[in-house]
Motif scaffolding. Structure first.
Motif: not given
Length: 629
Positions: A555-574, A620-629
């Protein structure tokens, strides 16, 4: 079945086959130079041939020392007539003449062999200073005429060939069949008073080097395969002009060897009395086979190709691939199920046979049970493999069905994206220090379950745990509990369950928490770019990975950064990722599917780009910031 390469060794010595190589430019320095090599294969009669090899090899550094050793195998159907050898120093001065007492005669019996007449004569002229040159000359005689030479003058990396030749001498009236590949000059045909002569020559072949995800050696270097039409082995005559006739020969070897004791027949019939379908009968007989027998290699003369009688296996409880397959066929026949033996080239890294060149290209035998469009393949040498599963060892290649009417090529099952699946769910609970506890459940199917199946059946529990530690790609963790459970179905699966203590699964820096979402399945490799790629891109396995990870943050963390969802397609796969944050809960979903096949060399930069996109996405990472009272 006696391995095909053992007999090729009688003609050309040990073959050093390497996958994925191409002709190299001059900057690739060789370890070995074959100054000259002459192989003469003289067929004396339908049941006898002589091979003479003369070679002169310069060894430039320690990486080439293996070519200063000569290995000449022989067995009950062949003999070594002569071996001569001479060692020269860098100045061409004779250092040593090989003596008969220098030649070792050793058994070639493997650990899995009980009956084996394979032996090898070994000569060693390794020197202590470089460069040095060795000359060898040896002659062998064979009474096994199923096998004619396969000639690969450029048979390993970092080898230069200045001159090499293959000469085949056939008695007048006997037909030679041959298959040429990657030759600058085709065969030259000549004649003597008694023989028709076929001559192949190569000169100035440069060294070879590997290309990432490239074609195999046999696709790139000069190769000549030869084969008989009429032949004889140990009194058995056959014809190899077609797959049909070759299958008739094998069927002749098998005839009269399927009789079972009357009490065994009654036991089998009683065992399947409650079976409602042919599939149930097959399953019961196969389970009986796996519980009763074990694999032992038997390589004695014609026994390398002719099975022991079914009654022998029934009494002794062991046999080689031919004997165990013949025994299973006999048992199924006793309960009213028809089946066929099938020759195949087995091995995880083996290429398919040349379907347009009937010849002895096989090293193993399976059993095939017709079942409409869904025939059942049985691997009769394994006590662990599920009925109907071919896998990496015998899947996706041609086999030769052996029937009374003759041989018939048939394809074994292919295993693609929908069969080779890894489906994983992870639940992680993190604390304020970034440590965590994880519960992991992973379902592996098809080719992806094979390594864990092997571990389950051949490792003790403490060895299994050690293996799982090695395979689990997490920086710091401890396994507190694990289980492995297998379902032996036509598409087998293994479920692996882990309980893990994670150390610093998330990184704490001041008031921020950095969380790398992909916990266990990060892609880490992309090949280097090549400016002048020479071969197509080859992928040998298709698969689908699905990972769903749920993180529960303190408890006590708030989202600061979230990467975008990703889709990469090629002849080799997805490749796809999805990230959802709901309060203290983070859900990460990743899917990666890759195809198999041969792709144009022009797509190689796109292949690297696609893999680098996966590597970037997996870090890729998500970053959270702790809420400081």
């Amino acid at each position: 079945m006696r391995h095909i390469y053992t007999l090729k060794m009688l003609v050309a010595g040990f073959l050093y086959l390497a996958a994925g190589i191409v002709t190299a430019e001059a900057e690739d320095k060789p370890n070995i130079i074959i100054r000259s090599e002459e192989t003469v294969f003289t067929v004396n009669a339908i049941n006898n041939a002589t091979t003479t090899v003369k070679t002169k090899i310069t060894i430039l550094n320690p990486n080439g020392d293996h070519r200063a050793k000569l290995y000449v195998p022989y067995d009950k159907l062949s003999k070594v007539n002569t071996i001569k050898g001479t060692l020269y120093d860098a100045n061409g001065k004779k250092v040593k003449q090989l003596k008969n007492s220098d030649i070792k005669d050793v058994s070639a019996v493997s650990n899995s062999s009980l009956f084996d007449d394979n032996r090898v004569k070994v000569a060693d002229l390794i020197h202590i200073t470089y460069p040095y040159t060795v000359e060898y000359e040896y002659q062998t005689t064979s009474k096994n005429m199923m096998f004619y030479p396969m000639w690969i003058p450029l048979d390993e990396e970092n080898l230069k060939v200045e001159s090499a030749s293959l000469r085949v001498e056939m008695p007048k009236g006997m037909k030679l069949r041959y298959h040429e590949k990657n030759l600058a000059a085709k065969v030259k045909q000549e004649a003597t008073a008694t023989h028709d002569v076929y001559l192949w020559e190569v000169k100035d072949l440069n060294p070879v080097r590997k290309e990432p995800s490239g074609a195999g050696l046999e696709e790139l270097v000069p190769i000549v395969r030869t084969a008989p039409t009429e032949f004889e082995v140990d009194g058995y005559q056959g014809n190899m002009d077609s797959w049909k006739s070759y299958g008739q020969f094998i069927d002749k070897l098998n005839q009269g060897r399927d009789a079972l004791p009357a009490e065994t027949v009654l036991k089998l019939q009683s065992m399947v009395a409650g079976a409602k379908t042919p599939e149930e009968k097959i399953q019961k007989v196969y389970e009986y086979l796996q519980g009763k027998t074990r694999y032992v290699s038997i390589q004695l003369g014609i026994g390398g190709w002719q099975p022991f009688e079914a009654s022998f296996v029934d009494a002794k409880g062991y046999g080689d691939c031919k004997a165990l397959t013949n025994y299973t066929q006999a048992m199924l026949k006793a309960v009213g199920v028809n089946s066929y033996q099938a020759l195949i080239r087995a091995g995880d890294d083996e290429d398919d046979i040349l379907t347009d060149f009937p010849s002895s290209q096989f090293n193993h035998v399976l059993l095939y049970v017709p079942n409409g469009d869904n025939g059942i393949w049985l691997e009769c040498t394994s006590q662990d493999v599920a009925a109907g599963y071919n896998g990496s060892h015998t899947g996706s290649r041609h086999a030769l069905l052996v029937t009374p009417e003759g041989g018939k090529l048939i394809k074994t099952p292919d295993y693609g994206i929908n069969e080779n699946v890894q489906r994983r769910t992870i639940s992680v609970k993190l604390d304020d220090k970034g440590n965590g506890k994880a519960i992991v459940s992973t379902l592996y199917t098809g080719l992806q379950q094979e390594s864990r199946s092997d571990v389950m059946h051949h490792y003790k529990p403490d060895e299994q745990k050690k293996w799982i530690y090695q395979q689990t790609k997490i920086p710091a963790f401890e396994i507190t509990n694990f289980t492995l459970e297998q379902k032996k179905e036509r598409l087998p699966s293994v479920t692996e369950k882990l309980e893990l203590d994670l150390r610093q699964s998330a990184t704490i820096s001041g008031k921020r928490m950095f969380l790398t979402l992909n916990l266990m399945n990060k892609w880490s490799y992309a090949p280097e770019p090549l400016e002048n790629r020479k071969t197509n891109v080859v992928r040998s396995m298709a698969f689908l990975d699905l990972d769903t990870i749920t993180y529960e943050l303190p408890t006590g963390y708030t989202l600061e950064h979230k990467p975008q969802d990703a889709v990469h397609k090629s002849e080799f796969g997805e490749y796809k990722t999805s990230i959802k944050v709901d309060g203290q809960r983070v859900t990460y979903i990743r899917s990666l599917q890759m195809g198999k096949g041969t792709y144009s060399k022009d797509l190689y930069p796109k292949y690297i780009e696609f893999l680098n996109q996966i590597i970037k996405g997996d870090s890729q990472q998500v970053v959270f910031v702790k809420n400081i009272p």
